[in-house]
Scaffold this active site. Structure first.
Site, PDB file in Angstrom:
ATOM      1  N   GLN A 320      63.327 -17.763  98.496  1.00  0.00           N
ATOM      2  CA  GLN A 320      64.332 -18.815  98.649  1.00  0.00           C
ATOM      3  C   GLN A 320      64.545 -19.106 100.131  1.00  0.00           C
ATOM      4  OE1 GLN A 320      67.513 -16.610  96.593  1.00  0.00           O
ATOM      5  NE2 GLN A 320      68.824 -16.963  98.372  1.00  0.00           N
ATOM      6  N   GLY A 346      81.133 -16.709 120.591  1.00  0.00           N
ATOM      7  CA  GLY A 346      81.679 -16.002 121.732  1.00  0.00           C
ATOM      8  C   GLY A 346      82.240 -14.651 121.352  1.00  0.00           C
ATOM      9  N   THR A 349      82.581  -9.651 123.605  1.00  0.00           N
ATOM     10  CA  THR A 349      81.274  -9.213 124.102  1.00  0.00           C
ATOM     11  C   THR A 349      80.404 -10.370 124.550  1.00  0.00           C
ATOM     12  OG1 THR A 349      81.398  -7.344 122.587  1.00  0.00           O
ATOM     13  CG2 THR A 349      79.245  -7.830 123.524  1.00  0.00           C
ATOM     14  N   GLU A 389      86.796 -15.683 126.060  1.00  0.00           N
ATOM     15  CA  GLU A 389      87.793 -14.731 126.559  1.00  0.00           C
ATOM     16  C   GLU A 389      87.441 -14.302 127.992  1.00  0.00           C
ATOM     17  OE1 GLU A 389      88.527 -11.626 123.655  1.00  0.00           O
ATOM     18  OE2 GLU A 389      88.180 -13.031 122.017  1.00  0.00           O
ATOM     19  N   TYR A 390      87.839 -15.134 129.077  1.00  0.00           N
ATOM     20  CA  TYR A 390      88.793 -16.229 129.019  1.00  0.00           C
ATOM     21  C   TYR A 390      88.395 -17.288 130.035  1.00  0.00           C
ATOM     22  CZ  TYR A 390      91.441 -12.586 126.711  1.00  0.00           C
ATOM     23  OH  TYR A 390      91.813 -11.589 125.866  1.00  0.00           O
ATOM     24  N   TYR A 457      97.847 -10.330 119.470  1.00  0.00           N
ATOM     25  CA  TYR A 457      97.634  -8.920 119.162  1.00  0.00           C
ATOM     26  C   TYR A 457      96.878  -8.298 120.337  1.00  0.00           C
ATOM     27  CZ  TYR A 457      93.626 -11.499 117.226  1.00  0.00           C
ATOM     28  OH  TYR A 457      92.598 -12.392 117.027  1.00  0.00           O
ATOM     29  N   TRP A 595      92.659 -11.240 112.054  1.00  0.00           N
ATOM     30  CA  TRP A 595      91.440 -10.489 112.360  1.00  0.00           C
ATOM     31  C   TRP A 595      91.553  -9.129 111.678  1.00  0.00           C
ATOM     32  CZ3 TRP A 595      86.908 -11.614 114.690  1.00  0.00           C
ATOM     33  CH2 TRP A 595      86.038 -10.543 114.877  1.00  0.00           C
TER      34      TRP A 595
END
Length: 615
Positions: A320, A346, A349, A389-390, A457, A595
């Site tokens: 498939q 992103g 890491t 980030e960031y 968080y 998350w």
């Protein structure tokens, strides 16, 4: 904000594929079909429905030798949609592997002289029609003609002017060495029209219903080329669309979770969570060389699922075109059509690639669009999420591109993805004076963004090994908080003050806790000797484990904490999530996100708390 969070620790795996090539030959040999070149020059197969009695029908296939030499055997293959099957057959031996059906000639019916035909019939149940017909391994309409190249695949259809009962489709024209004659428009794999121009309006739809369209070109020799990519369409009305202005309930699904965590797309369904969310962010794609790229291709597109592991109870096959998480998400959307899926790029890491990418925003956006809208999985995704980030600040690495860089990125993405796709971003929640929110133009970028996932968080944790102990996701400030501005309320207030509309802000919830060990006091503010033990990483643990391993025995700043032995943990519970959702609604926010799915219990109690709190 803090250093790396669980969402940012990717466990990418490689999988050996050396045995695959060796597998293909014996499988093909087992089928026992003539080669496409042989079959394509000599025969066609056509299907008719002889009768239909509602719950069942009688079908008939006719094979015709259109060549100049005798055919000694034939085999017709086709696919039926789920719920449609053959119950009995005559004048051919009919077998199936799931929804794929094969009919081979009886021992006495294989020889066909030039111009001769052979027919076989069957009784079936269900209402579907066959698709993907092959005769002796080639196209049932005669395949390729010697010396003549079939047409190319048309572009993936675009959809516009969508109403309760209609949609307008348009696509980039196919090419052919002898000229394109017309196009077959396929809806759900079944032909609904043949047109001579690269556009079609389907006026036969039902309100509030999901459809999938592909297109196939036919040349002047009646050869058909490859099918285009699929375009998913949902008609308006029908009473099943999300309410206008309804709250967004979004969860992250991690690509690498299919390994050590053994968490799969099916778990979203069996936990009941799929029926309580509106959106999924699939994480993460990478950013390399100025472009959006795949993360773990094996997990995304190649991993084979058994029937037991699959969303719809049907096993993947070796041949498939799409397997892995993407195919499972496609199946989940078919079962829960209100869910939208975004591909997130992103993360902690892989944020380092954004700086290079933003040296040419238009080229970066173009690369992302081409990957997300790849015809092999274009119907799976409803947009893109950018997790840098960031911008113009420091995370795992530092960016100094200037405060306008984030706005420039979102503007370029909106320009490329248009208004029919979602364009969102995960952003910092650092509400301190001169902090990361102050470093970029989040208000200016909001004009091009559907919403922001504010990462409220990871404010505090055992990356500060000695403490002081503090909740990693406080809703509000409290006496003794280690850093002013490191709480949800201050972050949201700063973004609103900058000019970001409240409806474009989602409150972040962590489905995990952060903890220390060597702690001597129950209340926050204690010293520690290091990170508490965690199943996958020191200092971090899933809610589903903490709820029994170290039950909450206090609250501070609107979130829970627990002290057991010398370990001190902070995490959200159904009760604190409920309070946070009430706060979010009071602030006029667009909803909440979390998350990530695998940290929840098997019955999805944290997702349930978000859903109930936003009703």
């Amino acid at each position: 904000m803090s250093t790396a969070s669980p969402r940012q620790r990717m466990r990418l795996r490689s999988r050996a594929t050396a045995g695959l090539t060796a597998l293909l030959v014996p499988l093909a040999a087992m089928v026992g079909l003539a080669s496409p070149a042989e079959a394509a020059e000599s025969a066609t197969a056509s299907y008719t429905k002889s009768s239909d009695w509602g719950t069942g029908f009688e079908g008939k296939w006719t094979v015709k030798n259109t060549g100049t030499t005798t055919i000694s055997s034939w085999a017709v293959e086709w696919d039926f949609p789920a719920g449609t099957s053959v119950t009995s057959a005559w004048d051919a031996d009919v077998t199936n592997a799931g929804n794929h059906w094969t009919a081979k000639n009886k021992s006495w019916g294989g020889n066909l002289a030039p111009g001769a035909t052979a027919s076989f019939g069957f009784n079936g149940k269900g209402t579907g029609s066959p698709s993907g017909c092959k005769l002796n391994g080639a196209s049932c309409d005669g395949g390729s003609v010697p010396g003549d190249t079939p047409p190319t695949a048309p572009g993936t259809p675009s959809a516009s002017t969508i109403t309760n009962t209609s949609v307008k489709l348009a696509w980039t024209a196919a090419t052919d060495d002898k000229g394109v004659k017309n196009y077959d428009v396929l809806r759900g794999g079944a032909k609904v029209a043949t047109v001579t121009t690269p556009s079609y309006t389907d006026n036969t739809l039902s309100a509030g219903t999901d459809y999938s369209y592909t297109v196939q070109a036919r040349d002047t020799a009646d050869q058909t080329g490859p099918v285009s990519g699929a375009r998913a369409v949902r008609t308006t009305g029908g009473g099943t669309d999300p309410e206008p202005g309804g709250q967004i309930k979004l969860g992250y699904f991690t690509e690498w979770g299919v390994y050590d965590r053994n968490y799969h797309v099916k778990d979203l369904d069996t936990s009941g969570s799929a029926g309580k969310i509106t959106h999924i962010n699939y994480s993460f794609g990478n950013v390399v060389g100025g472009k959006c790229t795949m993360g773990d291709a094996f997990a995304a597109t190649d991993k084979a699922y058994t029937a037991e592991q699959s969303v719809d109870g049907k096993a993947d096959t070796w041949d498939q075109p799409l397997r892995g998480n993407f195919n499972q998400l496609r199946k989940l959307k078919a079962k829960h059509p209100n869910i939208k899926v975004l591909w997130s790029f992103g993360g902690w890491t892989w944020s380092g690639g954004f700086t290079e990418a933003m040296k040419n925003p238009a080229a970066f956006a173009d690369s992302c669009h081409k990957l997300v809208e790849d015809p092999r999985w274009a119907d799976v995704f409803d947009g893109i999420d950018l997790d840098w980030e960031y911008p113009n600040a420091c995370g795992l690495s530092c960016d100094t591109s200037g405060p306008a860089v984030f706005k420039n990125m979102m503007q370029a993405m909106r320009g490329k993805f248009g208004t029919n796709n979602l364009v969102t971003a995960a952003i910092t929640a650092d509400g301190s004076n001169g902090g990361k929110i102050d470093a970029a133009d989040y208000a200016g970028a909001a004009a091009y963004s559907d919403w922001y996932n504010v990462m409220t968080y990871d404010f505090f944790g055992a990356f500060a090994a000695k403490g002081p102990t503090a909740p990693h996701s406080p809703l509000t400030s409290y006496p003794g908080i280690p850093q002013a501005g490191f709480n949800s309320a201050d972050a949201i207030a700063k973004l609103k003050a900058q000019g970001v509309p409240a409806k474009k802000l989602l409150l972040g919830i962590g489905f995990y806790g952060r903890g220390w060990t060597g702690v001597t006091q129950k209340e926050p503010g204690g010293t520690a000797t290091g990170a508490a033990a965690g199943k996958y990483e020191a200092g971090i643990e899933d809610y589903k484990i903490l709820k029994t391993k170290c039950p909450a025995n206090g609250t501070v700043g609107g979130t829970a904490y627990a002290y057991c032995g010398t370990d001190w943990w902070s995490y959200d519970t159904p009760a604190t999530i409920g309070s946070k959702m009430t706060w979010a609604k009071g602030q006029g926010l667009g909803g909440a996100f979390f998350w990530e799915f695998s940290g929840d219990t098997t019955n999805g109690e944290l997702v349930t708390a978000i859903n109930n709190g936003l009703k």
